[in-house]
Structure formats: structure tokens, C-alpha cells
Motif scaffolding. Structure first.
Motif, PDB file in Angstrom:
ATOM      1  N   GLU A 250      31.566 -23.509 -95.810  1.00 30.82           N
ATOM      2  CA  GLU A 250      32.223 -24.782 -95.420  1.00 30.82           C
ATOM      3  C   GLU A 250      33.132 -25.485 -96.416  1.00 30.82           C
ATOM      4  N   GLY A 251      34.308 -25.753 -96.189  1.00 34.06           N
ATOM      5  CA  GLY A 251      35.149 -26.351 -97.019  1.00 34.06           C
ATOM      6  C   GLY A 251      36.060 -25.428 -97.846  1.00 34.06           C
ATOM      7  N   ALA A 252      35.732 -24.139 -97.635  1.00 37.54           N
ATOM      8  CA  ALA A 252      36.636 -23.142 -98.651  1.00 37.54           C
ATOM      9  C   ALA A 252      37.871 -23.211 -97.963  1.00 37.54           C
ATOM     10  N   SER A 253      38.870 -22.826 -98.919  1.00 31.47           N
ATOM     11  CA  SER A 253      40.350 -22.867 -98.680  1.00 31.47           C
ATOM     12  C   SER A 253      40.834 -21.648 -98.287  1.00 31.47           C
ATOM     13  N   VAL A 254      42.082 -21.534 -97.446  1.00 32.42           N
ATOM     14  CA  VAL A 254      42.674 -20.186 -97.266  1.00 32.42           C
ATOM     15  C   VAL A 254      43.531 -19.911 -98.509  1.00 32.42           C
ATOM     16  N   ALA A 255      42.962 -18.810 -99.201  1.00 30.46           N
ATOM     17  CA  ALA A 255      43.830 -18.195-100.123  1.00 30.46           C
ATOM     18  C   ALA A 255      45.302 -17.704 -99.784  1.00 30.46           C
ATOM     19  N   PRO A 256      46.314 -17.721-100.462  1.00 30.32           N
ATOM     20  CA  PRO A 256      47.393 -17.281-100.182  1.00 30.32           C
ATOM     21  C   PRO A 256      47.645 -15.748-100.498  1.00 30.32           C
ATOM     22  N   PHE A 257      46.633 -15.202-101.351  1.00 27.00           N
ATOM     23  CA  PHE A 257      46.911 -13.954-101.766  1.00 27.00           C
ATOM     24  C   PHE A 257      45.784 -12.890-101.359  1.00 27.00           C
ATOM     25  N   TYR A 258      44.935 -13.248-100.708  1.00 24.41           N
ATOM     26  CA  TYR A 258      43.879 -12.236-100.176  1.00 24.41           C
ATOM     27  C   TYR A 258      43.231 -12.700 -98.927  1.00 24.41           C
ATOM     28  N   GLN A 259      42.580 -11.818 -98.218  1.00 29.91           N
ATOM     29  CA  GLN A 259      42.098 -12.206 -96.938  1.00 29.91           C
ATOM     30  C   GLN A 259      40.607 -12.627 -97.079  1.00 29.91           C
ATOM     31  N   PRO A 260      40.181 -13.642 -96.492  1.00 33.17           N
ATOM     32  CA  PRO A 260      38.713 -13.904 -96.476  1.00 33.17           C
ATOM     33  C   PRO A 260      37.858 -13.051 -95.930  1.00 33.17           C
ATOM     34  N   ILE A 261      36.612 -13.093 -96.407  1.00 34.71           N
ATOM     35  CA  ILE A 261      35.633 -12.242 -95.628  1.00 34.71           C
ATOM     36  C   ILE A 261      34.792 -13.118 -94.896  1.00 34.71           C
ATOM     37  N   PHE A 262      34.280 -12.637 -93.554  1.00 36.32           N
ATOM     38  CA  PHE A 262      33.588 -13.275 -92.703  1.00 36.32           C
ATOM     39  C   PHE A 262      32.206 -12.589 -92.508  1.00 36.32           C
ATOM     40  N   THR A 263      31.027 -13.015 -92.760  1.00 34.94           N
ATOM     41  CA  THR A 263      29.857 -12.497 -92.658  1.00 34.94           C
ATOM     42  C   THR A 263      28.944 -13.332 -92.154  1.00 34.94           C
ATOM     43  N   TRP A 264      27.940 -12.889 -91.120  1.00 33.41           N
ATOM     44  CA  TRP A 264      27.091 -13.516 -90.784  1.00 33.41           C
ATOM     45  C   TRP A 264      25.485 -12.633 -90.576  1.00 33.41           C
ATOM     46  N   LYS A 265      24.364 -13.338 -90.335  1.00 35.29           N
ATOM     47  CA  LYS A 265      23.196 -12.586 -90.145  1.00 35.29           C
ATOM     48  C   LYS A 265      23.233 -11.703 -89.014  1.00 35.29           C
ATOM     49  N   ASP A 266      22.599 -10.679 -89.405  1.00 34.73           N
ATOM     50  CA  ASP A 266      22.523  -9.470 -88.673  1.00 34.73           C
ATOM     51  C   ASP A 266      21.566  -9.661 -87.567  1.00 34.73           C
ATOM     52  N   THR A 267      21.851  -9.121 -86.047  1.00 31.88           N
ATOM     53  CA  THR A 267      20.833  -8.995 -85.221  1.00 31.88           C
ATOM     54  C   THR A 267      21.021  -7.584 -84.754  1.00 31.88           C
ATOM     55  N   PRO A 268      19.898  -6.662 -84.944  1.00 26.35           N
ATOM     56  CA  PRO A 268      19.890  -5.370 -84.725  1.00 26.35           C
ATOM     57  C   PRO A 268      20.441  -4.907 -83.450  1.00 26.35           C
ATOM     58  N   GLY A 269      21.151  -3.954 -83.072  1.00 30.49           N
ATOM     59  CA  GLY A 269      21.698  -3.471 -82.054  1.00 30.49           C
ATOM     60  C   GLY A 269      22.775  -4.306 -81.184  1.00 30.49           C
ATOM     61  N   ALA A 270      23.084  -5.528 -81.881  1.00 32.70           N
ATOM     62  CA  ALA A 270      24.076  -6.236 -81.157  1.00 32.70           C
ATOM     63  C   ALA A 270      25.442  -6.157 -81.414  1.00 32.70           C
TER      64      ALA A 270
END
Length: 374
Positions: free
Chosen positions: A294-314
């Protein structure tokens, strides 16, 4: 200083012991005549046991004993005629060296103080080998500009036998083998993944989205570190090696050449600006969402990584919006991977179209919200 998944420690070459650092020797500061001085800047380094192999362009391939890291000792120099050494790979006492237009060389390093060439493969007039990697004691993978991925049986180094081949979009880059998979870091093309349990019939199964300058890869257990040039460092979980899941990233200063994980868990990265950096994992995990914080900026030179907790089989659906209500339409972006809107791993790296959508709204001062539907 928080850096989107890692905390920056100190930009100096140090040995990490528990929570403290101790300054070691820095090779560029060595006096002339020191046995660890390099005749030319290295373009590739390979660590195997107590040996360090440094491909130093016109200076040849240097072999060092680094059993005492604070006092590296040069054992020998393997010189090459008509080319310069590229990526090197070692299995047991056999070393393979990418030799560009001359193909690749096979070298016996039983006595690292006196390496002896025992074989080679030259291909044809269109050959240019940029990467080599051993899958096991007898199978060598090669990246050749003419034919892409090539596999060889090198049980007899004097007479290597081709097993299989597969052309790709790049046909250039460094080769890395992990379990039954072969990865190629192909700079601006990204990372190509092959399933190669049968080296005579390799199958391309993945290509990393979001990699902008894939330069070097490092494997440790089920963790992969990708040095992505100006983008920085990206970490992936290899629980499923065919579908690496992004877990963290670090916006490195300048160009990230290579990264590694030490035996004590510390992560280090070599950058064009600032030298060697030490990184410590840092988390901003919520109940489900991990990165971006939260509060991270959108960098002009690289794509952000989106990660979240895993739910098996989902399966997952990622949404990014300028409205916290996530209305349908132009205000909300649905993340895709390979054209699919349902994701099978708990991570997503936006492609160019999605990244441009985010940057455009960020430049207008819009706040971006994101969520994951399971």
C-alpha cells in the motif's frame, strides 16, 4: 529503506555473518601484479565448489581457488584462439565454454591448475553459441543462434552427439538447467522455459511475461532470482518449475547484472552503479494480498509484481482500478496471462498493455486499487 519487497542493507562488498557485515577484499582495488587481478572485465562468472570461473573477454577464462573468499588465488588461465569465452558450465571434471562463432569447447578441469581441451562442437558457418548448461553428467544444453536450443550427449567429450533441438523467438541467451527444465535468459526477449525430461524432444512450456532485459538467473532450492537488467531483481517461487510464481522484486540502481543467495540466506546483487548490494526480505503482507505494498508508486521503467496468498487448486482474477468500487468499464483493468483472465498461480506481472494502462492513470494523479477474486 523499503524497496517493494526487499530492504536495502549497504552498497559494499561484505561477508554476512549473522546480523553483521565484515568488509572483504574488493578486486578492482587490488594492486598490479596481485594474482587476483583481472586482465579484462568479466562478462560471466561461474562458481562451482571452491572454484570460480571468470570469462574475461580477450584475457581468457580465469580459474580461481576461492576456498578462502578473502584471498582468491588464480590457478590458471584458459586461453581461446579466434574468439573470447562466454558462459561456462561445469559438471564433475568437465567444463563447457560458449565460444560464439566457434561453437563450444569441452575442457577437462580435473587439475584446475592445468585445464586441457578435450573436445568441441563447431556447427556450421551460421553458428553462434551464446550459452551452455549441463543438465547432468552426460547431457549438455546449448543456445545457438542458428538452431535455438540444442542438446548433446557428451559422455565422450571428444565426439559430442546431438540429441535434439528446438528453435525459439530469440535463439540467444544464457542457459540454466533446473530439475527436468531448461531456462534461457534471452535479454529483451525474456525467459523461455523448456520441459526437457527427454532431451531429444524438448517442449516449450512457458515464457516469462514482464521480463524486460533478462540477463542472469540464480537457483537456490525452490527460489529463482532473475537479474532483469534495468528492471532490477525479480524473485520467483519454483514449487511448480513450469510456472514460476513471482514473489518479490527490487528496483536495483542502474543495471542488475547478477544476483545470488548465500548459504546463510542473505541475497546479494551486482549492479553497474553501486557495486555489490546486500538485501534483506521485507514484507507488507495483508490477510490475502502481498505485493505491491500500500502506498507504492508506479515505476516508469519496470512492471510491478502482484502477489497474494495461495489457495490450493484455485483460479484467480486480478483487477486494478481507479475506483475502489471496481466498476466495469474503462476504470477497471482485468489482469491476463497469455490471454487468459483466470490465473493459476498466486502472482501476476502485467504485460506492456496493462502496464501502460497503469502508467497513464498514474501520470494523471489517479490512485490505483487492486484486488484478487478467488
Amino acid at each position: 529503506v523499503p524497496r517493494d519487497g526487499w530492504r536495502l542493507d549497504e552498497p559494499v562488498l561484505r561477508e554476512r555473518t549473522d546480523r553483521d557485515f565484515r568488509l572483504l577484499r574488493v578486486l578492482p582495488e587490488l594492486p598490479d601484479g596481485d594474482p587476483a587481478c583481472l586482465p579484462a572485465p568479466p562478462t560471466d562468472c561461474t562458481l562451482t565448489g571452491d572454484l570460480l570461473l571468470a570469462s574475461c573477454q580477450s584475457g581468457g577464462l580465469l580459474i580461481f581457488d576461492v576456498s578462502d573468499p578473502a584471498a582468491p588465488a588464480r590457478l590458471s588461465t584458459f586461453t581461446m584462439t579466434g574468439t573470447v569465452p562466454g558462459q561456462a558450465s561445469v559438471h564433475g571434471n568437465l567444463m563447457a565454454v560458449a565460444a560464439g562463432a566457434l561453437g563450444y569447447l569441452l575442457v577437462d578441469v580435473t587439475n584446475p591448475s592445468a585445464p586441457v581441451q578435450v573436445g568441441s562442437w563447431a556447427g556450421d558457418q551460421y553458428t553462434f553459441v551464446s550459452g551452455v548448461g549441463f543438465a547432468n553428467a552426460t547431457t549438455l544444453w546449448v543456445m545457438n543462434k542458428r538452431h535455438g536450443f540444442l542438446s548433446f550427449n557428451v559422455s565422450d567429450p571428444a565426439a559430442p552427439v546431438e540429441l535434439g533441438r528446438m528453435s525459439t523467438d530469440s535463439n540467444y541467451g544464457r542457459i540454466y538447467c533446473y530439475e527436468s527444465y531448461v531456462y534461457c535468459a534471452a535479454e529483451y526477449i525474456g525467459v523461455t522455459v523448456l520441459e526437457a525430461s527427454d532431451p531429444s524432444k524438448p517442449e516449450q512450456i512457458n515464457n516469462f511475461e514482464g521480463a524486460t532485459d533478462a540477463y542472469h538467473m540464480f537457483f537456490s532450492g525452490e527460489t529463482l532470482l532473475l537479474s532483469d537488467g534495468v528492471t532490477g531483481i525479480r524473485a520467483y517461487d519454483l514449487e511448480d518449475p513450469a510456472n514460476p510464481c513471482p514473489t518479490a522484486y527490487f528496483e536495483a540502481p542502474g543495471f542488475a547484472y547478477a544476483a545470488g543467495i548465500l548459504d546463510n540466506g542473505a541475497t546479494v546483487v551486482s549492479c553497474r552503479e553501486g557495486g555489490l548490494w546486500g538485501l534483506t526480505p521485507e514484507s507488507c503482507d495483508g490477510p490475502v494480498l502481498k505485493l505491491p505494498c500500500e502506498g507504492a508508486s508506479v515505476a516508469p521503467f519496470y512492471q510491478p509484481i502482484f502477489t497474494w496468498k495461495d489457495t490450493p487448486g484455485a483460479e484467480y482474477k486480478v483487477e486494478v482500478s481507479t475506483d475502489p468500487g471496481f466498476p466495469a468499464g474503462d476504470k477497471t483493468l482485468v489482469g491476463t496471462a497469455g490471454g487468459a483472465k483466470k490465473l493459476e498461480i498466486p502472482g501476476w506481472v502485467p504485460g506492456d498493455r496493462s502496464w501502460n494502462w497503469m502508467k497513464k492513470r498514474d501520470r494523471k494523479g489517479k490512485t490505483l486499487y487492486w484486488r484478487v477474486a478467488i
